[in-house]
Design an enzyme around this catalytic site. Structure first.
Site, PDB file in Angstrom:
ATOM      1  N   GLY B 149       0.780  -1.254   0.144  1.00  0.00           N
ATOM      2  CA  GLY B 149      -0.043  -0.066   0.179  1.00  0.00           C
ATOM      3  C   GLY B 149       0.955   1.214  -0.063  1.00  0.00           C
ATOM      4  O   GLY B 149       2.018   1.309   0.392  1.00  0.00           O
ATOM      5  N   CYS B 150       0.154   2.532  -0.259  1.00  0.00           N
ATOM      6  CA  CYS B 150       1.001   3.640  -0.662  1.00  0.00           C
ATOM      7  C   CYS B 150       1.628   4.215   0.818  1.00  0.00           C
ATOM      8  O   CYS B 150       2.625   4.300   0.963  1.00  0.00           O
ATOM      9  CB  CYS B 150      -0.085   4.621  -1.273  1.00  0.00           C
ATOM     10  SG  CYS B 150      -1.647   4.789  -0.361  1.00  0.00           S
ATOM     11  N   PHE B 151       0.631   4.339   1.919  1.00  0.00           N
ATOM     12  CA  PHE B 151       1.210   4.787   3.200  1.00  0.00           C
ATOM     13  C   PHE B 151       2.028   3.677   3.598  1.00  0.00           C
ATOM     14  O   PHE B 151       3.196   4.079   4.133  1.00  0.00           O
ATOM     15  CB  PHE B 151      -0.169   4.679   4.215  1.00  0.00           C
ATOM     16  CG  PHE B 151      -1.135   6.014   3.700  1.00  0.00           C
ATOM     17  CD1 PHE B 151      -0.519   7.343   3.790  1.00  0.00           C
ATOM     18  CD2 PHE B 151      -2.371   5.614   3.642  1.00  0.00           C
ATOM     19  CE1 PHE B 151      -1.487   8.130   3.667  1.00  0.00           C
ATOM     20  CE2 PHE B 151      -3.286   6.652   3.430  1.00  0.00           C
ATOM     21  CZ  PHE B 151      -2.919   8.123   3.389  1.00  0.00           C
ATOM     22  N   THR B 153       4.237   1.844   2.349  1.00  0.00           N
ATOM     23  CA  THR B 153       5.635   1.876   1.726  1.00  0.00           C
ATOM     24  C   THR B 153       6.248   3.323   2.391  1.00  0.00           C
ATOM     25  O   THR B 153       7.522   3.072   2.980  1.00  0.00           O
ATOM     26  CB  THR B 153       5.285   2.146   0.224  1.00  0.00           C
ATOM     27  OG1 THR B 153       4.986   0.993  -0.440  1.00  0.00           O
ATOM     28  CG2 THR B 153       6.701   2.542  -0.255  1.00  0.00           C
ATOM     29  N   SER B 154       5.523   4.050   2.474  1.00  0.00           N
ATOM     30  CA  SER B 154       6.275   5.238   2.882  1.00  0.00           C
ATOM     31  C   SER B 154       6.894   5.313   4.294  1.00  0.00           C
ATOM     32  O   SER B 154       7.773   5.784   4.602  1.00  0.00           O
ATOM     33  CB  SER B 154       5.282   6.714   2.761  1.00  0.00           C
ATOM     34  OG  SER B 154       4.364   6.657   3.733  1.00  0.00           O
TER      35      SER B 154
END
Lengths: 347, 347, 347, 347
Positions: B149-151, B153-154
């Site tokens: 997921g995007c969050f 990953t960060s």
């Protein structure tokens, strides 16, 4: 009845022009004069065409404005207000300072964060921190008001009732704030250059170095009765107006979410400008921008046992010019929302 | 040499079209077919005119795309991938799933957060969580990749090295994330209606209820070797692309800021897509949007003894389509940055 | 003195909620009731949290609102107003229609552009086109006001004095207009989906097919005394509010730029809401958004012998809700700017 | 094979940094050196962190860059290129000038609009106006390319085929253009100050005074074979990138809309970077921003007998750095889209 003659020192900055815009339609006052160091002698409508047809004021120098006014709004960079306030008070005028010169009560703190000592210590004794909902009675009696900073307003309104009633722990408070670009003022900089701030979000002054920290800690410490230390990270977001402070803290043992929620509701139920958002809803800046309102939503993370508060204001209104006028209204005995009746647009 | 035939299931959503845009210029692959349940039979350029002149692909149905492809990208809402992956794997194809179906290794967690059980348990044993910099070796050998997921990953990129080396405490981690509006996809909703999200910032799913939480905790727990619980608050910001996660944590005793900083630098010094920002600088999304890069800045708040990390990615690239292609490159033995060489524009 | 009881039909659309926001602080009126077909029975603050603390109105049905009100604002999609207006007028109420039902005086034109005939021809005889600065005297005497469209308002205010005095040619007028996204309303569509309209500008209904064309031509034709045909191209720009119409026309022989400029200044010198920008300056929407003002700048291209006018308004205020309230003020004999005193913010 | 050594003079402006970003991934060239008068000696990644990890170039002085390069890109304010070009050409290097110094072929025009004469008349004889699709053969043979302006590119691509075939009248062409803020560069100004340009649209240089006018008229005149005079109004819109030119003109007698449409399609059917949008669709900037593409939609207003063209490009790419690289590719015999293969993102 004679109108109050008000003056604005620093009228061409963003805070100054927002004050002027509002004061021009405030029916208890007359804007007697305005000053600007950069634009002395110019018509204000040549600089701000949004006022075209509504005023013929020209920028004068500071002395003229002080002379013509009963009450002065100082909208200046930090460090320039003390001298003018001293002169104005000596002449029997009232002063509302929108800079930081009078915000910190501890001269040592002021020196530590601003690198200078007070010029006129006795002036500071006369001044009151103008967080209206908290210090209303003191504001009524004081000739100098230190108008609170924008971030501190959003944070102190959310936390004061909880700290005062010792519902949350004083340690471990983390505040992640987001501000619109007008907060950086009209001065040109790469940070406010459109192609750099558009489609961007940038944290700044990360790591406990923003000058609003001592002001925030002063408010929270007073509410709790002990010194408080916070973590505070501001971020610049691509909107013109608005501040959101997302605040993380911990409930004390045996304090329920409901107790915290109800305490906030009670604290503000007779206030015109502060609203606690219904449970299950979340505050966002659009509900308050272009109004003098503060909205606060209250959330509980059961998994991690954290209370989370989302507090939103318009940085230029409740966070600056709006609260300054609210302070004037309190000082002068006007209705507190006079000149601030407009509601936030839905879009 | 023959090109790899790739297919995109769900090509007309935002993740799907971003995959297509990139794959059309990836010179090891040929986009064999694309599917869309809403637009079957239509030319993709009628839906996305940005591709006019660059492709004549039409949307087909899922079966056709599976048949024509050696490797499939599944860009579907949660819950729809398992069935297709099962079919594809049975036919000897490779699968990269950009949804959540294969991300959680614990079926109970999956059931708790997504309300359903696995359909094909054995498929999950073959799948690998595709956080490239962390799981590269496993990715090389797996036929199914769960694209992160995007969050998550960060966040995982910033915290993994610190947790792995036990430089920070596992408790008390607070993550305040901000995401651009494309994160909400192409589906119409008031939240993504221009007048509502423009000039706004809104927290959402506050209080430990966002479905990325178990995924984040899985990554962090694996890195540390023990279960970890976090506080996570996502916010919607008015930009198209980009995620900033501001992460608050505490250094272990006797761990210095320098030690933490250097550990991050070492962890990523041979990585093409992750950069630790020089000390004294702060990461902002504009430095990475429209690239597959992650940048991380590291800050220390001495007053409160907190380490603060600012981690930025493009939610559609390193947070979705870009990392998926990076995963394909690893799986197939291509250069890892193939098709992802473009640099972030300065504006 | 008793306040005027006003009602809003269609209060949850963008025009309706803007009316409500303004009327709640208009001190001659009381908002007696509001209706919404989609949200009947709901508190308006649950739909629009910006009004939290300022009203407890619930959405009722149309009949109830008609019954409780002396004057009705109809903020409905085209075609729904005639029936309600007929009922209201029969009961002796006044009506201000913000849709298109009463704007065109020629039933054939109406049928050509809207595909239907008048339901109640006699109602149309009682109605007046509510372009306040042009039709003020008629508005005072009429029970039904057709509140002008947003584009037509920006255009007619700029051209009417020039056409009336025959300073410009009636042929060859080209109007290139740009509108903020609120002009498309609250209804969800890809056009107003944030990632599609952000960082974009798109022309639409190019080639003489926008329904505001007959309304514009009606106004211009009346001013000139002959039929006029224009070219009109609207564009969607990524702002919430504001319309800019850039208008290209030709001066008649022996008419100087100064004559045109002075004629415009004279036409509006006693008007509160229309200002001609000083020579050498250029109108931009920021000077008028969030106010009821119109600003017009006047330019001459000597090389090509063209007069160019830039006319700006807020599409939701002077282009909709603001002008509607101005119309009410005129009808009722209130001060014309009552409830509309707020000035445009500088940012 | 040895790579071409290229240098950028003025690398820290917006055009310069866009060139650098693209050239760093162009596999026929090596960026040998870059210069900046403001940042000499500094690492480019300290100024532009988006390039972190991708280059270690430092800003050098102009002489060093000229020396080290085979081909020079000059990205300088108007008036500074001639001197450098003269030096470079004398040393046998090739030059692509992204400023205006070589764009106008008529020295009198140049003097009229730029207030100075040519320094080196003979250089101008060697230079070619680099509108790639029109002047490709000349570009192949010339050592100096005058890279076209952004507005002129969008306009000339749309009108050249129509004028060349005499399908439209040469008189009465009106061009209403809209540009993103990067067009104004990195220099700080109130116009580009975020709170002033956000939520705004402003026309500028209205009335035939923008310096792109003679450049546009030169292109159109050459296409038609006679002098042409246009009306041109640029507007600043709140986006980072993109230009839309809405162009109003008149078909010649007996020329049908279909004929005009087909002529445009034919003119560009073998071109990689120019696409005529299918009939019934409308060009918008989002379809081309972040690519080197131009899209043109063609409309006919029957009521007013006008042909309307909507032409869109990315002002920084096809309108500046992208076309410059396309020019280099043509000059050097590389594939014309080398280094420009990336497609426009959908959002």
């Amino acid at each position: 009845m004679n109108k109050l003659r008000v003056g604005i020192i620093g009228a061409t900055g963003y805070v100054g022009i927002e004050l002027l815009r509002l004061l021009l339609t405030h029916n208890e006052v007359e804007v007697a004069a305005i000053s600007s160091s950069s634009f002395e002698g110019k018509n204000i409508t040549d600089i701000y065409p949004n006022l075209l047809g509504y005023t013929e004021l020209k920028c004068e120098n500071t002395d003229e404005v002080v002379e013509k006014s009963d009450l002065l709004f100082l909208a200046l960079p930090h460090g320039l207000s003390e001298e003018i306030a001293n002169t104005a008070i000596a002449k029997g005028k009232k002063v509302i300072d929108l800079g930081a010169d009078f915000r910190l009560e501890d001269e040592n703190e002021y020196e530590e964060w601003y690198g200078k000592k007070y010029l006129y210590g006795s002036l500071h004794e006369k001044s009151v921190y103008g967080l209206c909902e908290v210090n209303r009675e003191l504001i009524k009696k004081s000739p100098i008001i230190a108008n609170p900073g924008c971030f501190p307003t959003s944070i102190a309104l959310a936390l004061t009732p909880l700290l005062k009633h010792k519902l949350i722990k004083k340690d471990g408070i983390i505040i992640d704030s987001k501000s619109g670009v007008t907060g950086a003022g009209r001065g040109l900089s790469l940070t406010s250059h459109y192609p750099e701030s558009n489609e961007n979000i940038s944290p700044y002054k990360v790591g406990g170095v923003h000058r609003h920290i001592p002001e925030i800690e002063q408010s929270l410490g007073k509410a709790y009765g002990e010194e408080i230390r916070i973590v505070f990270t501001p971020h610049l977001i691509p909107v013109n107006r608005g501040i959101l402070s997302t605040i993380y803290c911990e409930l004390n043992e045996e304090v329920s979410y409901e107790k915290a929620y109800d305490t906030l509701v009670e604290a503000y139920e007779s206030e015109k400008f502060v609203n606690i958002v219904p449970k299950g809803q979340t505050a966002s800046i659009k509900s308050v921008t272009l109004s003098n309102n503060c909205q606060i939503s209250v959330h509980f993370d059961e998994r991690a046992n954290k209370l989370i508060l989302c507090s939103v204001i318009d940085n230029m209104l409740k966070g600056a010019a709006g609260q300054a006028i609210q302070n004037m209204n309190i000082m002068m005995g006007y209705e507190e929302n006079k000149g601030l009746e407009f509601l936030a647009p839905a879009f």
